[in-house]
Design a protein around this motif. Structure first.
Motif, PDB file in Angstrom:
ATOM      1  N   ARG B 169       1.295  -0.905  -0.499  1.00 25.35           N
ATOM      2  CA  ARG B 169       0.186  -0.174  -0.082  1.00 25.35           C
ATOM      3  C   ARG B 169       0.966   1.157  -0.193  1.00 25.35           C
ATOM      4  N   GLU B 170       0.383   2.126  -0.410  1.00 26.68           N
ATOM      5  CA  GLU B 170       0.644   3.589   0.141  1.00 26.68           C
ATOM      6  C   GLU B 170       1.764   3.760   1.469  1.00 26.68           C
ATOM      7  N   SER B 171       1.084   3.479   2.360  1.00 29.11           N
ATOM      8  CA  SER B 171       1.855   3.499   3.499  1.00 29.11           C
ATOM      9  C   SER B 171       2.844   2.335   4.000  1.00 29.11           C
ATOM     10  N   GLY B 172       3.087   1.444   3.286  1.00 30.40           N
ATOM     11  CA  GLY B 172       4.016   0.384   3.642  1.00 30.40           C
ATOM     12  C   GLY B 172       3.670  -0.161   5.125  1.00 30.40           C
ATOM     13  N   VAL B 176       3.953  -7.281   2.843  1.00 26.83           N
ATOM     14  CA  VAL B 176       4.871  -7.994   2.894  1.00 26.83           C
ATOM     15  C   VAL B 176       5.427  -6.928   4.663  1.00 26.83           C
ATOM     16  N   PHE B 177       4.530  -6.544   5.323  1.00 27.68           N
ATOM     17  CA  PHE B 177       5.180  -5.478   6.504  1.00 27.68           C
ATOM     18  C   PHE B 177       4.447  -5.564   7.749  1.00 27.68           C
ATOM     19  N   ARG B 178       4.906  -5.396   8.936  1.00 28.61           N
ATOM     20  CA  ARG B 178       4.116  -5.578   9.949  1.00 28.61           C
ATOM     21  C   ARG B 178       3.340  -3.588   9.447  1.00 28.61           C
ATOM     22  N   GLN B 179       1.739  -3.880  10.598  1.00 23.20           N
ATOM     23  CA  GLN B 179       0.940  -2.834  11.034  1.00 23.20           C
ATOM     24  C   GLN B 179       2.146  -1.400  11.739  1.00 23.20           C
ATOM     25  N   SER B 180       3.383  -2.360  12.217  1.00 27.40           N
ATOM     26  CA  SER B 180       4.625  -0.172  12.328  1.00 27.40           C
ATOM     27  C   SER B 180       5.550  -0.138  10.754  1.00 27.40           C
ATOM     28  N   GLY B 181       4.870  -0.691  10.263  1.00 28.39           N
ATOM     29  CA  GLY B 181       6.150  -0.706   9.065  1.00 28.39           C
ATOM     30  C   GLY B 181       7.767  -1.828   8.418  1.00 28.39           C
ATOM     31  N   GLU B 182       7.262  -2.004  10.035  1.00 31.59           N
ATOM     32  CA  GLU B 182       8.705  -3.424   9.810  1.00 31.59           C
ATOM     33  C   GLU B 182       8.849  -4.534   8.680  1.00 31.59           C
ATOM     34  N   ILE B 183       9.875  -4.883   7.920  1.00 37.68           N
ATOM     35  CA  ILE B 183       9.796  -5.523   7.210  1.00 37.68           C
ATOM     36  C   ILE B 183       9.664  -7.314   8.052  1.00 37.68           C
ATOM     37  N   ARG B 184       8.750  -7.801   7.186  1.00 35.30           N
ATOM     38  CA  ARG B 184       8.658  -9.498   7.414  1.00 35.30           C
ATOM     39  C   ARG B 184       9.301  -9.774   6.860  1.00 35.30           C
ATOM     40  N   ALA B 204       7.156  -0.348  -0.734  1.00 35.86           N
ATOM     41  CA  ALA B 204       8.601   0.055  -0.317  1.00 35.86           C
ATOM     42  C   ALA B 204       8.317   1.413  -0.144  1.00 35.86           C
ATOM     43  N   PRO B 205       7.107   1.944   0.092  1.00 35.88           N
ATOM     44  CA  PRO B 205       7.288   3.570   0.323  1.00 35.88           C
ATOM     45  C   PRO B 205       8.144   4.094   1.160  1.00 35.88           C
ATOM     46  N   GLN B 206       8.322   3.638   2.608  1.00 33.15           N
ATOM     47  CA  GLN B 206       8.988   4.357   3.733  1.00 33.15           C
ATOM     48  C   GLN B 206      10.435   4.118   3.287  1.00 33.15           C
ATOM     49  N   LYS B 207      11.025   4.969   4.194  1.00 36.60           N
ATOM     50  CA  LYS B 207      12.631   5.342   3.609  1.00 36.60           C
ATOM     51  C   LYS B 207      13.230   3.738   4.323  1.00 36.60           C
ATOM     52  N   SER B 208      13.172   3.277   5.552  1.00 35.61           N
ATOM     53  CA  SER B 208      13.731   2.119   6.470  1.00 35.61           C
ATOM     54  C   SER B 208      13.642   0.804   5.597  1.00 35.61           C
ATOM     55  N   GLN B 209      12.273   1.089   5.323  1.00 39.14           N
ATOM     56  CA  GLN B 209      12.031  -0.706   3.696  1.00 39.14           C
ATOM     57  C   GLN B 209      12.932   0.033   2.513  1.00 39.14           C
ATOM     58  N   GLN B 210      13.732   0.316   2.026  1.00 42.28           N
ATOM     59  CA  GLN B 210      13.740   0.984   0.896  1.00 42.28           C
ATOM     60  C   GLN B 210      15.713   0.821   1.175  1.00 42.28           C
ATOM     61  N   ALA B 211      16.221   1.090   2.211  1.00 45.13           N
ATOM     62  CA  ALA B 211      16.980   0.710   2.347  1.00 45.13           C
ATOM     63  C   ALA B 211      17.517  -0.334   3.031  1.00 45.13           C
ATOM     64  N   TRP B 212      16.661  -0.662   3.495  1.00 45.46           N
ATOM     65  CA  TRP B 212      16.409  -3.052   3.687  1.00 45.46           C
ATOM     66  C   TRP B 212      16.764  -3.198   2.193  1.00 45.46           C
ATOM     67  N   PHE B 213      16.029  -3.006   1.725  1.00 42.15           N
ATOM     68  CA  PHE B 213      15.980  -3.882   0.414  1.00 42.15           C
ATOM     69  C   PHE B 213      16.966  -3.766  -0.108  1.00 42.15           C
ATOM     70  N   ILE B 214      17.979  -2.756  -0.168  1.00 41.96           N
ATOM     71  CA  ILE B 214      18.979  -2.255  -1.373  1.00 41.96           C
ATOM     72  C   ILE B 214      19.899  -3.066  -0.452  1.00 41.96           C
ATOM     73  N   ASN B 215      20.341  -2.546   0.841  1.00 41.57           N
ATOM     74  CA  ASN B 215      20.923  -3.336   1.352  1.00 41.57           C
ATOM     75  C   ASN B 215      21.242  -4.938   1.357  1.00 41.57           C
ATOM     76  N   GLU B 216      19.754  -5.004   1.467  1.00 37.19           N
ATOM     77  CA  GLU B 216      19.872  -6.844   0.957  1.00 37.19           C
ATOM     78  C   GLU B 216      19.667  -7.336  -0.458  1.00 37.19           C
ATOM     79  N   PHE B 217      19.423  -6.876  -1.864  1.00 35.46           N
ATOM     80  CA  PHE B 217      19.809  -7.110  -2.775  1.00 35.46           C
ATOM     81  C   PHE B 217      20.538  -5.972  -3.686  1.00 35.46           C
ATOM     82  N   GLY B 218      21.496  -5.550  -3.050  1.00 36.24           N
ATOM     83  CA  GLY B 218      21.875  -4.768  -4.392  1.00 36.24           C
ATOM     84  C   GLY B 218      21.097  -3.094  -4.685  1.00 36.24           C
ATOM     85  N   PRO B 219      21.666  -2.451  -5.609  1.00 38.21           N
ATOM     86  CA  PRO B 219      20.886  -1.219  -5.888  1.00 38.21           C
ATOM     87  C   PRO B 219      20.562  -1.159  -6.710  1.00 38.21           C
ATOM     88  N   ASN B 220      19.635  -2.483  -7.760  1.00 40.01           N
ATOM     89  CA  ASN B 220      19.026  -3.124  -8.785  1.00 40.01           C
ATOM     90  C   ASN B 220      18.015  -3.499  -8.124  1.00 40.01           C
TER      91      ASN B 220
END
Lengths: 261, 261, 261
Positions: B169-172, B176-184, B204-220
């Motif tokens: 959703r728009e809110s994240g 795949v996220f908990r209600q707090s925005g934390e990633i499952r 992944a609308p939230q910055k912390s979510q974006q950063a997590w995916f990039i740190n996990e899977f790389g820039p692309n």
């Protein structure tokens, strides 16, 4: 501005204090024109946050437009940190000169710099730029003792920093703030016992934070990391034209008491 | 972009992966021009969120402007769901064609579709459109077992989906996220064990979510539901030019350790 | 707007109810043009929040532009409160007339007014303006009994208020909301037992609040303090084109049950 209300006195541009520093994280020309036409007198410095200035297309016209309206521009400290890591500080400074930028932000929000290196950099940079140095980590887990804040700030000012910024990030949840956004008021009290508040720029993106600093230090406290859309709202806080600071500037102690009963 | 810093390599447009998908929930032409002029190389797809494309005045010029800059447009999945309920899928597809839209999002965030009907729709739509199908409910109370996510995603890809979107959703705060925005994170790990991450678009609308995916899977890594104002900030995360991903891309393990001490 | 979907019926401008009231806290002309060109049919009133109208540069052209599109403008109640404190109500009204503004908001979010003075002001103002009076405190600690809400609203309407606004602030965390943003549903029930909901404008800046009011009172409930960027999203909620209200308007009871299983 109409004249029929009595409002607190504000310093005028170019300001030495009473600064509002805006965080621009990629604004386009239409939005920049909007904030200049509605709020130019209330903006002193625009920071192109962290590395956004490096990747935004065609930033030169945007920088020129800000400067035409008497607003200084600087790049974010994180970009400087990457330049330090990659030994590209000279290239970084040359790029700033090409862009006509006269301010530089120096920080160690993510990397670690030995104190000597930090002060050496401030001394060198301050020959060609107005230096804004930032104190505080971007890591929510790092909590620094108050006396270290004071020592670091005084050291920076002695080495040539024009102002020292206290870290808050875009979110207002690190540095002088708790993760909830609440202000570490004891820390601020310790810092401003040792340093004149006019030499500090408090990053304070959240409204409750801005209101607290204004209620504490008055309308001309220096505030940073203000979103473009929050410049006019912030100015109303400085002038007591919003509920959060209205009592301080427009109510007598008796009226304030009545309001709170 | 200047060249003096070493930054991670990004895929180029038209991208097969490394996608940034923007959520447009009613932007006007001035704002669209702003993001195109500042950030066009970093935007691949724009989604006119849920039913906003149906009610926004004069969307045809806006869609044309996006396409002129090499950006694909699609309507939100919720609008498709209403068309399904009202038996108007043909009318919906004709309208997309009139608008010159080549992408369609299919979801069941609110309605329920039997699996056979879902796959039949994907097969039919993929003859005329690039299909983006979305997996996951918009209801915060619905938690789906990891193996069901994997089965559903694989089924969609086999039936003809170009990419599968994981709901946020728009809110994240759902899917795949908990209600707090934390990633499952366990769920993401299970999903990407069974499916190539390049076939997925993670909302992944939230910055912390974006950063997590990039740190996990790389820039692309493919990321979706990015606000227009967050496109440049996201690109700095992909390139390590913001504190949240700087250590991954620009610090050696020793330096990272020192930063965290 | 295309015609192939069946959607709830909305009132048309100039509306007596079904109002969307936008909060403008310093928008520039480019952004105003954007919302007018994309969403003009969905906007009835624009409030220049609290004291922002007093300090925004060149607001006259902006007010004119709104009015050209059939949208009424008013200043925020906090500005009126400062005028009351400083005994400048006449000067305030003259300024509104110079600006061509026909609406006035009267509130006591921060100051305290004796009831007689409040009603006298409403009676006087309603001779020259359409009066929007606001009930509720901006102080999170002030909780008012439901019967007092009803008495105050009825008193205002009898004295000449066109509509009565229930306080929510820009944040949606005071007045009829808890500090968490949760709605005081019992309070709303009590209020609307005593007052026709068409005479009320509920300030409801958060999406979950907007959805609740629409699910409770239908597509034509009056809602206020809507951010410019949320006008089109709000209209999709009113029409059931977003997940949060889709079941109410587009699913049968059986389908809704199936969706929730």
């Amino acid at each position: 501005m109409p004249k029929f209300l009595k409002i607190p006195e504000r310093t005028k541009k170019p300001r030495e204090y009473g600064l509002t520093c805006v965080l621009d994280k990629g604004l386009g020309m239409n939005e920049v024109q909007d904030i200049l036409e509605t709020a130019e007198p209330y903006i002193d410095i625009v920071k192109l946050g962290w590395g956004t200035g490096y990747i935004t297309k065609d930033i030169k016209p945007k920088i020129g437009l800000y400067q035409k309206y008497g607003i200084s521009v600087c790049m974010g400290g994180t970009l400087f940190e990457v330049a330090v890591i990659q030994n590209k500080v000279d290239e970084y400074c040359n790029w700033l000169k090409e862009l006509g930028i006269g301010y530089v932000e120096l920080s160690e929000g993510t990397i670690q710099l030995p104190v000597d290196r930090r002060l050496e950099l401030i001394r060198a940079l301050s020959k060609n730029f107005r230096v804004l140095s930032e104190v505080g980590s971007k890591d929510i887990l790092v909590v620094m003792a108050p006396y270290k804040w004071v020592d670091s700030i005084k050291g920076d000012l002695d080495a040539g920093s024009w102002k020292v910024i206290t870290e808050g990030r875009e979110s207002g949840t690190v540095g002088v703030f708790r993760q909830s956004g609440e202000i570490r008021t004891g820390l601020i009290e310790e810092i401003t016992k040792g340093v004149d508040y006019e030499d500090l720029i408090f990053e304070a993106p959240q409204k409750s934070q801005q209101a607290w600093f204004i209620n504490e230090f008055g309308p001309n406290v220096n505030l940073g990391n203000i979103a473009a859309s929050e410049v006019i709202p912030l100015e109303t806080l400085r002038l007591g034209l919003r509920a959060d600071t209205l009592p301080k500037f427009h109510l007598s102690p008796e009226q304030t008491k009545a309001s709170q009963d």
